[in-house]
Design a protein around this motif. Structure first.
Motif, PDB file in Angstrom:
ATOM      1  N   GLU B 397       1.909  -5.125  -6.348  1.00  0.00           N
ATOM      2  CA  GLU B 397       1.919  -3.696  -5.685  1.00  0.00           C
ATOM      3  C   GLU B 397       0.883  -2.923  -6.047  1.00  0.00           C
ATOM      4  N   GLU B 398       0.381  -2.176  -4.803  1.00  0.00           N
ATOM      5  CA  GLU B 398      -0.699  -1.415  -5.363  1.00  0.00           C
ATOM      6  C   GLU B 398      -0.651  -0.101  -4.736  1.00  0.00           C
ATOM      7  N   VAL B 399      -1.153   0.880  -5.221  1.00  0.00           N
ATOM      8  CA  VAL B 399      -1.358   2.309  -4.907  1.00  0.00           C
ATOM      9  C   VAL B 399      -2.783   2.366  -4.046  1.00  0.00           C
ATOM     10  N   VAL B 400      -2.664   2.825  -3.000  1.00  0.00           N
ATOM     11  CA  VAL B 400      -3.862   2.672  -2.080  1.00  0.00           C
ATOM     12  C   VAL B 400      -4.083   4.406  -1.735  1.00  0.00           C
ATOM     13  N   THR B 401      -5.183   4.467  -1.710  1.00  0.00           N
ATOM     14  CA  THR B 401      -5.501   5.971  -1.320  1.00  0.00           C
ATOM     15  C   THR B 401      -6.342   5.771  -0.269  1.00  0.00           C
ATOM     16  N   ARG B 402      -5.992   6.857   0.712  1.00  0.00           N
ATOM     17  CA  ARG B 402      -6.394   6.566   2.114  1.00  0.00           C
ATOM     18  C   ARG B 402      -7.081   7.834   2.880  1.00  0.00           C
ATOM     19  N   GLY B 403      -8.205   7.852   3.505  1.00  0.00           N
ATOM     20  CA  GLY B 403      -8.596   8.968   4.294  1.00  0.00           C
ATOM     21  C   GLY B 403      -9.168  10.028   3.430  1.00  0.00           C
ATOM     22  N   ASP B 404      -9.612  11.139   3.977  1.00  0.00           N
ATOM     23  CA  ASP B 404     -10.209  12.147   3.415  1.00  0.00           C
ATOM     24  C   ASP B 404      -9.251  13.038   2.667  1.00  0.00           C
ATOM     25  N   GLU B 405      -7.950  13.001   2.846  1.00  0.00           N
ATOM     26  CA  GLU B 405      -6.955  13.953   2.191  1.00  0.00           C
ATOM     27  C   GLU B 405      -6.599  13.139   0.873  1.00  0.00           C
ATOM     28  N   GLY B 406      -7.238  12.047   0.825  1.00  0.00           N
ATOM     29  CA  GLY B 406      -6.648  10.938  -0.489  1.00  0.00           C
ATOM     30  C   GLY B 406      -5.170  10.861  -0.430  1.00  0.00           C
ATOM     31  N   LYS B 407      -4.388  10.662   0.902  1.00  0.00           N
ATOM     32  CA  LYS B 407      -3.233  10.417   0.805  1.00  0.00           C
ATOM     33  C   LYS B 407      -2.975   9.088   0.170  1.00  0.00           C
ATOM     34  N   GLU B 408      -1.633   9.186  -0.741  1.00  0.00           N
ATOM     35  CA  GLU B 408      -1.623   7.751  -1.545  1.00  0.00           C
ATOM     36  C   GLU B 408      -0.384   7.076  -0.690  1.00  0.00           C
ATOM     37  N   SER B 409      -0.614   5.908  -0.802  1.00  0.00           N
ATOM     38  CA  SER B 409       0.475   5.035  -0.238  1.00  0.00           C
ATOM     39  C   SER B 409       0.551   3.646  -1.086  1.00  0.00           C
ATOM     40  N   ARG B 410       1.772   3.092  -0.928  1.00  0.00           N
ATOM     41  CA  ARG B 410       1.993   1.693  -1.824  1.00  0.00           C
ATOM     42  C   ARG B 410       1.818   0.593  -0.798  1.00  0.00           C
ATOM     43  N   ARG B 411       1.378  -0.533  -1.310  1.00  0.00           N
ATOM     44  CA  ARG B 411       1.153  -1.718  -0.488  1.00  0.00           C
ATOM     45  C   ARG B 411       1.640  -2.884  -1.382  1.00  0.00           C
ATOM     46  N   ARG B 468       2.154  -5.410   6.988  1.00  0.00           N
ATOM     47  CA  ARG B 468       3.178  -6.904   7.103  1.00  0.00           C
ATOM     48  C   ARG B 468       2.161  -7.962   6.853  1.00  0.00           C
ATOM     49  N   GLN B 469       1.056  -8.113   7.264  1.00  0.00           N
ATOM     50  CA  GLN B 469       0.349  -9.191   6.859  1.00  0.00           C
ATOM     51  C   GLN B 469      -0.022  -9.330   5.553  1.00  0.00           C
ATOM     52  N   ASP B 470      -0.357  -8.069   4.737  1.00  0.00           N
ATOM     53  CA  ASP B 470      -0.547  -8.129   3.288  1.00  0.00           C
ATOM     54  C   ASP B 470       0.661  -8.647   2.565  1.00  0.00           C
ATOM     55  N   GLU B 471       1.903  -8.376   3.185  1.00  0.00           N
ATOM     56  CA  GLU B 471       2.985  -8.659   2.220  1.00  0.00           C
ATOM     57  C   GLU B 471       3.375 -10.332   2.331  1.00  0.00           C
ATOM     58  N   ILE B 472       2.664 -10.672   3.281  1.00  0.00           N
ATOM     59  CA  ILE B 472       2.948 -12.464   3.510  1.00  0.00           C
ATOM     60  C   ILE B 472       1.783 -13.113   3.208  1.00  0.00           C
ATOM     61  N   GLY B 473       0.708 -12.393   2.821  1.00  0.00           N
ATOM     62  CA  GLY B 473      -0.457 -13.088   2.335  1.00  0.00           C
ATOM     63  C   GLY B 473      -1.554 -13.415   3.253  1.00  0.00           C
ATOM     64  N   THR B 474      -1.689 -13.145   4.469  1.00  0.00           N
ATOM     65  CA  THR B 474      -2.479 -13.431   5.385  1.00  0.00           C
ATOM     66  C   THR B 474      -3.856 -12.744   4.922  1.00  0.00           C
ATOM     67  N   PRO B 475      -4.855 -13.800   4.607  1.00  0.00           N
ATOM     68  CA  PRO B 475      -6.147 -13.363   4.057  1.00  0.00           C
ATOM     69  C   PRO B 475      -7.192 -12.534   5.043  1.00  0.00           C
ATOM     70  N   TYR B 476      -6.939 -12.678   6.164  1.00  0.00           N
ATOM     71  CA  TYR B 476      -7.891 -12.064   7.462  1.00  0.00           C
ATOM     72  C   TYR B 476      -7.117 -11.471   8.356  1.00  0.00           C
ATOM     73  N   CYS B 477      -7.385 -10.254   8.843  1.00  0.00           N
ATOM     74  CA  CYS B 477      -6.825  -9.509   9.533  1.00  0.00           C
ATOM     75  C   CYS B 477      -8.060  -9.107  10.698  1.00  0.00           C
ATOM     76  N   ILE B 478      -7.906  -9.409  11.842  1.00  0.00           N
ATOM     77  CA  ILE B 478      -9.078  -9.159  12.865  1.00  0.00           C
ATOM     78  C   ILE B 478      -8.644  -8.216  14.048  1.00  0.00           C
ATOM     79  N   THR B 497      -9.433  -6.876  -0.755  1.00  0.00           N
ATOM     80  CA  THR B 497     -10.392  -5.871  -1.315  1.00  0.00           C
ATOM     81  C   THR B 497     -10.133  -4.779  -0.066  1.00  0.00           C
ATOM     82  N   MET B 498      -9.507  -5.005   1.021  1.00  0.00           N
ATOM     83  CA  MET B 498      -9.469  -4.184   2.196  1.00  0.00           C
ATOM     84  C   MET B 498     -10.830  -3.883   2.937  1.00  0.00           C
TER      85      MET B 498
END
Lengths: 518, 518
Positions: B397-411, B468-478, B497-498
């Motif tokens: 489980e990771e905490v991801v910081t996204r966007g300019d506002e630095g909004k945190e979410s869990r993935r 959804r794809q992260d959670e089931i381990g899909t290596p590449y999203c296109i 690495t996202m």
């Protein structure tokens, strides 16, 4: 009933003997005298079966947008088989001989059995007399055959269809006799084909579960969980491969009818016609689609179209819930027989499981804003039957003329589709006593093995090695000879044409991969 | 005994709940309330299991020169299990409660069971009193635990080892009590773990056969036929995958201990040291080789080396015929537990089958010109246990910081090895209401599906689809976006690495295939 055309190019004995000789498929528990109705797959057979399964999975799951795979259990809750109707209806009629052997027969197979075993002198007086060691006496045989044929036509109709007790009970009070001891046979009684076992520490009836006789019910049970997880809308399918078990009374014809076998089944959940909008395929259109699509699959993997035909079950013989059932029949050496069945099962299975489990298995259709139980189209294939069909269709014997003297020899070839061939390429050193040559060949084989199923073989002269690979269907033989050390090239021999071409050793991996996927 | 280190990064509940949520693995016969000790694999789980099996087959069979695959039956001749010792020794000790529940327990699991269920007030006076609805009372729990620990250490030694009746009989006359009703437990009795069924039309004892509790014996039975057909010299191996069945009294810990499970076993037939010449590997050297090679396999497919360790069974606990047994243990969330066993089985199995079947299974060694029975090294892995280990090790489980506002979410990410990832690439259109964009995305997915397991998904906003794809381990999203229609390029997002990169749409199939095989 299927017509009785016969193959002239291959017999079942030929295939059985090839399978035995090359360890492809042989009787289960062989060293203990075998266990009736079970077969083991040896090295070449195991790869062939894997390839058949993989080819099915690729075209049914991987390449499609509308089908997901699942893998459910052999052991299911007893209620599953009550709901599905198997406890009540998955039965065969059996007769016992009242003669000295006390043998038991599958009643709807007696006609065929007696043809090979009948040893009685006469049936005209109703009670035949066994004749010690007598050969089959033609008039008696003919008479008996006519009798059973009439009987079964009258009382059962199609072989293979499951019959109800009412249909056979008391229906043959006139004489029917054991083909082994001439004893009078009892009227048929119904016998359930499911194998059962006791689960848990105490052997009481509550712990009695069945080994699945088909993989399909496992799919119905898992349907709603799988659908929800995959966020699927109708139409879509769930596909599965795995072992099933049936307590066949007379397993026979090699791997055609066995007690332990493997299936490849797909349940395609679709909208009943009344809920279809804007030209969506209706359930009957999907039924037609799968009928054709499944037949095409066998042709795609090398079965001669003339060896395949549809057998549409007549309307009056269908189960009440079914809107159509078609068998794809293959012309086995034993005659036309079912290779795969495509059934329109209506909403029977899901409705039954809804009722027995109390779980809502209806689909909410956002387009029509209604709940309903989906219809199901089921293409159900037997993996072992498919393996047998591919073997029969690939088998051929050729007379090969070689050299200037025109010496003739015989070769056996399995002309399998590249995707099905157990071994894709065999690397063969022309001389086994030249370490540099052997090393080059082994290195080539190792390179190939990283990508595909290749072998290295130096256990014979080159002609013998070719013959061995032909017989198991290896499409490419790669020979490393003394020149190879000089020109860094090898000879590729094509299985079907026996043509040879010279290819640079560094290009061989690419060449093989390219030709395999062509 | 294994030390009791615990994982802090993942619990079994987390994995179970992910598996349930995404339909990866869920209880068998679920809609009927489940069938204890059985689990079904849904779409994502079925692919994961297939990939684990394929990875094993590739490295154990395809890539090697010295191993062949086989595929033998679940149902074997009853004599097989007499010869192998399973009828006599494949047993667990069971106790019954004399209390009101009359429950039955696996005696060597009571210590653990009571920790979760113990509901009695006191055991000091020898006969505990059940307390209605009481929580576990710490002093009683501790006392009971000490008691059982001592008892089992004294009488059985290692958990997991099969014990003989003499070892437990009458050995615990002092009080042992049911964790459910506090009733006194009977002395242990031995209970065979094999499931049996009746084959053929008559249910008499002669027709009683067992469902295999291991795939290994099928290999021994087929050994000579397979060896001869493949013209093999020692050393060489036969590998097999398939279902096995054990009537476990207390199936538990998700797919770790179930009644129906899948195995990947290989029997490696080699020369006893005395027959080895010119530096050939001896049997003990092959044992070491397979010990290390099998551990490396798990590391190769992504298991942290620190989560694996060897447990060498002490010499005095080995069967008389064994020259060594090592478990590869994995640090499951439930503690260190056996993932795979590597056993030096000597010539026990083949000798037993020789004696019971009367078939000569000796090998003629042309080098020493002698007949002898080969030694066997057996790496035996549980497919479901491997799946569970790969899931646990991949989960984070990771905490991801996204966007300019630095909004945190869990993935949640399953960092699975590319070869094991159920889905290799997901093609996602950024907008679902643009037909041209959807068409481009679907075409790309179709192209990919010809080569690998790809999906198309447009059932959510892009952030949700990634998750959804992260959670089931899909290596590449296109991702196909509006710009894609202009520049004919798409965005590839890397799971771990996202990071994102822009790739020409016409190059994407090649790019994915290249990265998958890297």
């Amino acid at each position: 009933m299927a017509d009785k055309s016969q193959r002239s190019d291959v017999t079942l004995d030929t295939i059985v003997s090839l399978c035995k000789r090359r360890g492809i498929i042989f009787p289960g528990s062989e060293i203990y005298g075998g266990l009736q109705g079970t077969f083991d797959y040896g090295p070449i057979g195991a790869e062939l079966k894997r390839n058949v399964k993989d080819a099915w999975w690729r075209s049914m799951v991987q390449e499609r947008f509308d089908i997901e795979g699942v893998d459910t259990c052999v052991l299911l809750h007893p209620s599953v088989w009550k709901a599905s109707g198997h406890v009540e209806n998955f039965t065969d009629p059996l007769c016992d001989s009242l003669g000295p052997s006390r043998k038991r027969y599958r009643a709807d197979h007696i006609e065929e059995t007696e043809c090979s075993l009948y040893r009685i002198a006469d049936v005209t007086d109703g009670e035949p007399k066994p004749v010690e060691g007598a050969e089959i006496w033609a008039p008696a045989k003919k008479k008996a055959k006519e009798f059973y044929q009439t009987w079964w036509e009258k009382h059962l109709g199609l072989e293979g269809r499951r019959v109800k007790l009412e249909e056979v009970e008391g229906s043959a009070t006139t004489g029917r006799f054991s083909p082994d001891d001439g004893g009078r046979l009892t009227d048929p009684r119904m016998f359930n084909l499911m194998l059962s076992t006791a689960l848990g520490p105490v052997e009481d009836s509550s712990a009695r579960v069945f080994l699945r006789p088909e993989t399909a019910q496992g799919i119905f049970i898992a349907y709603e969980t799988a659908r929800a997880a995959a966020r699927r809308k109708l139409p879509f399918g769930l596909a599965q491969q795995g072992k099933s078990f049936r307590n066949e009374i007379t397993p026979r014809n090699f791997i055609f009818r066995t007690r332990e076998f493997e299936q490849m089944e797909m349940e395609f959940f679709c909208k009943p016609e009344e809920f279809c909008r804007n030209g969506e395929r209706t359930d009957m259109e999907w039924f037609d689609y799968w009928r054709n699509s499944r037949l095409d699959w066998y042709v795609r993997y090398g079965i001669d179209r003339d060896h395949l035909k549809f057998y549409d079950h007549p309307k009056e013989k269908l189960s009440h819930y079914s809107r159509g059932t078609t068998d794809i029949e293959y012309l086995y050496p034993i005659g036309w027989q079912e290779l795969e069945g495509i059934a329109h099962r209506g909403n029977y299975d899901l409705s039954q499981h809804m009722e027995h489990s109390g779980r809502d298995l209806r689909y909410f259709d956002p387009q029509v804003e209604q709940h309903y139980v989906p219809y199901v189209i089921e293409p159900a294939a037997g993996t072992d039957r498919a393996v047998l069909a591919f073997l029969c269709d690939a088998y051929r014997e050729e007379v090969v003329t070689r050299g200037d003297e025109g010496k003739e020899s015989r070769r056996v070839v399995l002309g399998l589709h590249n995707d099905l061939a157990p071994i894709k390429a065999a690397v063969l050193p022309l001389l086994q006593n030249r370490p540099d040559l052997v090393e080059m060949a082994r290195k080539l084989a190792a390179d190939l093995k990283r990508h595909t199923n290749a072998v290295y073989d130096d256990t014979g002269a080159i002609g013998k090695l070719y013959r061995r690979q032909d017989e198991i269907g290896t499409p490419y033989c790669i020979t490393v000879d003394v020149d190879s050390l000089e020109d860094q090239a090898v000879t590729v021999r094509h299985r079907d044409t026996m043509e040879q071409e010279r290819i640079g050793a560094d290009r061989i991996v690419g060449w093989v991969r390219e030709h395999l996927s062509a």
